[in-house]
Write a protein that holds these residues in place. Structure first.
Motif, PDB file in Angstrom:
ATOM      1  N   UNK A 176     -35.292  38.733  80.748  1.00  0.00           N
ATOM      2  CA  UNK A 176     -36.671  38.745  80.273  1.00  0.00           C
ATOM      3  C   UNK A 176     -37.037  37.332  79.826  1.00  0.00           C
ATOM      4  N   UNK A 177     -37.957  36.728  80.561  1.00  0.00           N
ATOM      5  CA  UNK A 177     -38.424  35.384  80.243  1.00  0.00           C
ATOM      6  C   UNK A 177     -39.727  35.460  79.455  1.00  0.00           C
ATOM      7  N   UNK A 178     -39.917  34.492  78.566  1.00  0.00           N
ATOM      8  CA  UNK A 178     -41.144  34.437  77.775  1.00  0.00           C
ATOM      9  C   UNK A 178     -41.406  33.008  77.341  1.00  0.00           C
ATOM     10  N   UNK A 179     -42.614  32.784  76.819  1.00  0.00           N
ATOM     11  CA  UNK A 179     -42.941  31.484  76.259  1.00  0.00           C
ATOM     12  C   UNK A 179     -43.851  30.621  77.100  1.00  0.00           C
ATOM     13  N   UNK A 180     -44.191  31.078  78.288  1.00  0.00           N
ATOM     14  CA  UNK A 180     -45.076  30.292  79.139  1.00  0.00           C
ATOM     15  C   UNK A 180     -46.504  30.287  78.627  1.00  0.00           C
ATOM     16  N   UNK A 181     -47.347  29.517  79.297  1.00  0.00           N
ATOM     17  CA  UNK A 181     -48.743  29.461  78.909  1.00  0.00           C
ATOM     18  C   UNK A 181     -49.452  28.300  79.555  1.00  0.00           C
ATOM     19  N   UNK A 182     -50.664  28.050  79.073  1.00  0.00           N
ATOM     20  CA  UNK A 182     -51.478  26.937  79.556  1.00  0.00           C
ATOM     21  C   UNK A 182     -51.355  25.786  78.568  1.00  0.00           C
ATOM     22  N   UNK A 183     -51.036  24.625  79.072  1.00  0.00           N
ATOM     23  CA  UNK A 183     -50.875  23.464  78.207  1.00  0.00           C
ATOM     24  C   UNK A 183     -51.466  22.239  78.894  1.00  0.00           C
ATOM     25  N   UNK A 184     -51.953  21.311  78.108  1.00  0.00           N
ATOM     26  CA  UNK A 184     -52.506  20.071  78.664  1.00  0.00           C
ATOM     27  C   UNK A 184     -51.384  19.122  79.057  1.00  0.00           C
TER      28      UNK A 184
ATOM     29  N   UNK B  77     -34.022  36.116  77.548  1.00  0.00           N
ATOM     30  CA  UNK B  77     -33.157  37.098  76.891  1.00  0.00           C
ATOM     31  C   UNK B  77     -32.373  37.847  77.964  1.00  0.00           C
ATOM     32  N   UNK B  78     -31.059  37.892  77.794  1.00  0.00           N
ATOM     33  CA  UNK B  78     -30.182  38.534  78.781  1.00  0.00           C
ATOM     34  C   UNK B  78     -29.509  39.742  78.155  1.00  0.00           C
ATOM     35  N   UNK B  79     -29.527  40.849  78.852  1.00  0.00           N
ATOM     36  CA  UNK B  79     -28.809  42.034  78.385  1.00  0.00           C
ATOM     37  C   UNK B  79     -27.972  42.597  79.535  1.00  0.00           C
ATOM     38  N   UNK B  80     -26.867  43.221  79.173  1.00  0.00           N
ATOM     39  CA  UNK B  80     -26.040  43.861  80.180  1.00  0.00           C
ATOM     40  C   UNK B  80     -24.999  42.975  80.808  1.00  0.00           C
ATOM     41  N   UNK B  81     -24.729  41.826  80.206  1.00  0.00           N
ATOM     42  CA  UNK B  81     -23.694  40.966  80.762  1.00  0.00           C
ATOM     43  C   UNK B  81     -22.934  40.274  79.635  1.00  0.00           C
TER      44      UNK B  81
ATOM     45  N   UNK C 255     -26.089  30.777  87.141  1.00  0.00           N
ATOM     46  CA  UNK C 255     -26.123  29.681  88.108  1.00  0.00           C
ATOM     47  C   UNK C 255     -25.627  30.217  89.440  1.00  0.00           C
ATOM     48  N   UNK C 256     -26.494  30.174  90.430  1.00  0.00           N
ATOM     49  CA  UNK C 256     -26.233  30.816  91.701  1.00  0.00           C
ATOM     50  C   UNK C 256     -27.215  31.939  91.957  1.00  0.00           C
ATOM     51  N   UNK C 257     -27.834  32.426  90.891  1.00  0.00           N
ATOM     52  CA  UNK C 257     -28.891  33.419  91.035  1.00  0.00           C
ATOM     53  C   UNK C 257     -28.457  34.748  91.608  1.00  0.00           C
ATOM     54  N   UNK C 258     -27.289  35.230  91.179  1.00  0.00           N
ATOM     55  CA  UNK C 258     -26.781  36.469  91.773  1.00  0.00           C
ATOM     56  C   UNK C 258     -27.312  37.744  91.122  1.00  0.00           C
ATOM     57  N   UNK C 259     -27.918  37.614  89.952  1.00  0.00           N
ATOM     58  CA  UNK C 259     -28.486  38.801  89.316  1.00  0.00           C
ATOM     59  C   UNK C 259     -29.888  39.076  89.847  1.00  0.00           C
ATOM     60  N   UNK C 260     -30.376  40.299  89.621  1.00  0.00           N
ATOM     61  CA  UNK C 260     -31.754  40.613  89.977  1.00  0.00           C
ATOM     62  C   UNK C 260     -32.700  39.776  89.112  1.00  0.00           C
ATOM     63  N   UNK C 261     -33.728  39.237  89.734  1.00  0.00           N
ATOM     64  CA  UNK C 261     -34.640  38.355  89.019  1.00  0.00           C
ATOM     65  C   UNK C 261     -35.578  39.139  88.106  1.00  0.00           C
ATOM     66  N   UNK C 262     -35.913  38.534  86.977  1.00  0.00           N
ATOM     67  CA  UNK C 262     -36.913  39.095  86.092  1.00  0.00           C
ATOM     68  C   UNK C 262     -38.303  38.732  86.573  1.00  0.00           C
ATOM     69  N   UNK C 263     -39.284  38.987  85.711  1.00  0.00           N
ATOM     70  CA  UNK C 263     -40.691  38.715  86.070  1.00  0.00           C
ATOM     71  C   UNK C 263     -41.004  37.226  86.062  1.00  0.00           C
ATOM     72  N   UNK C 264     -40.267  36.481  85.275  1.00  0.00           N
ATOM     73  CA  UNK C 264     -40.578  35.069  85.107  1.00  0.00           C
ATOM     74  C   UNK C 264     -41.719  34.882  84.116  1.00  0.00           C
TER      75      UNK C 264
END
Length: 114
Positions: free
Chosen positions: A5-13, A23-27, A98-107
């Motif tokens: 679960x990724x968070x913190x993005x937004x619009x910035x100048x 946040x990572x769960x299950x590993x 690193x390698x991206x082997x897990x299922x991707x979140x929403x971003x």
């Protein structure tokens, strides 16, 4: 199953800052080398930065000296501090091992624009 679960993005100048969280769960998070990636429409997903279990870090040339990756194993969370943002940093940012082997979140969307 691992959940990201990724968070913190937004619009910035341009020149602004943002701090992303993953946040990572299950590993067994503390043993994994983790990484941030980003993607813009019509382009391949691009590596941004990685951090090992020993906290060794590595950055793409395009973000070196502007971005900082870190982790808090007690919270199973990884961070990306992004400073001096430029329009070319606009993208959907995602985390994975690193390698991206897990299922991707929403971003999380980062938009750098005046």
């Amino acid at each position: 199953q691992v959940q990201l679960v990724e968070s913190g993005g937004g619009l910035v100048q341009p020149g602004g800052s943002l701090r992303l969280s993953c946040k990572v769960s299950g590993s067994a998070f503390s043993f994994e080398t983790m990484a941030w990636y980003r993607r813009t429409p019509g382009k391949e997903r691009e590596f941004v930065a990685r951090i090992s279990s020993a906290r060794t870090t590595y950055y793409a040339d395009s973000v070196k000296d502007r971005f900082s990756i870190s982790r808090d194993n007690s919270k199973s969370t990884m961070y990306l501090q992004m400073n001096n943002l430029i329009p070319q940093d606009t993208a959907v940012y995602s985390c994975n091992n690193f390698g991206g082997s897990w299922s991707w979140g929403q971003g999380t969307q980062v938009t750098v624009s005046s």
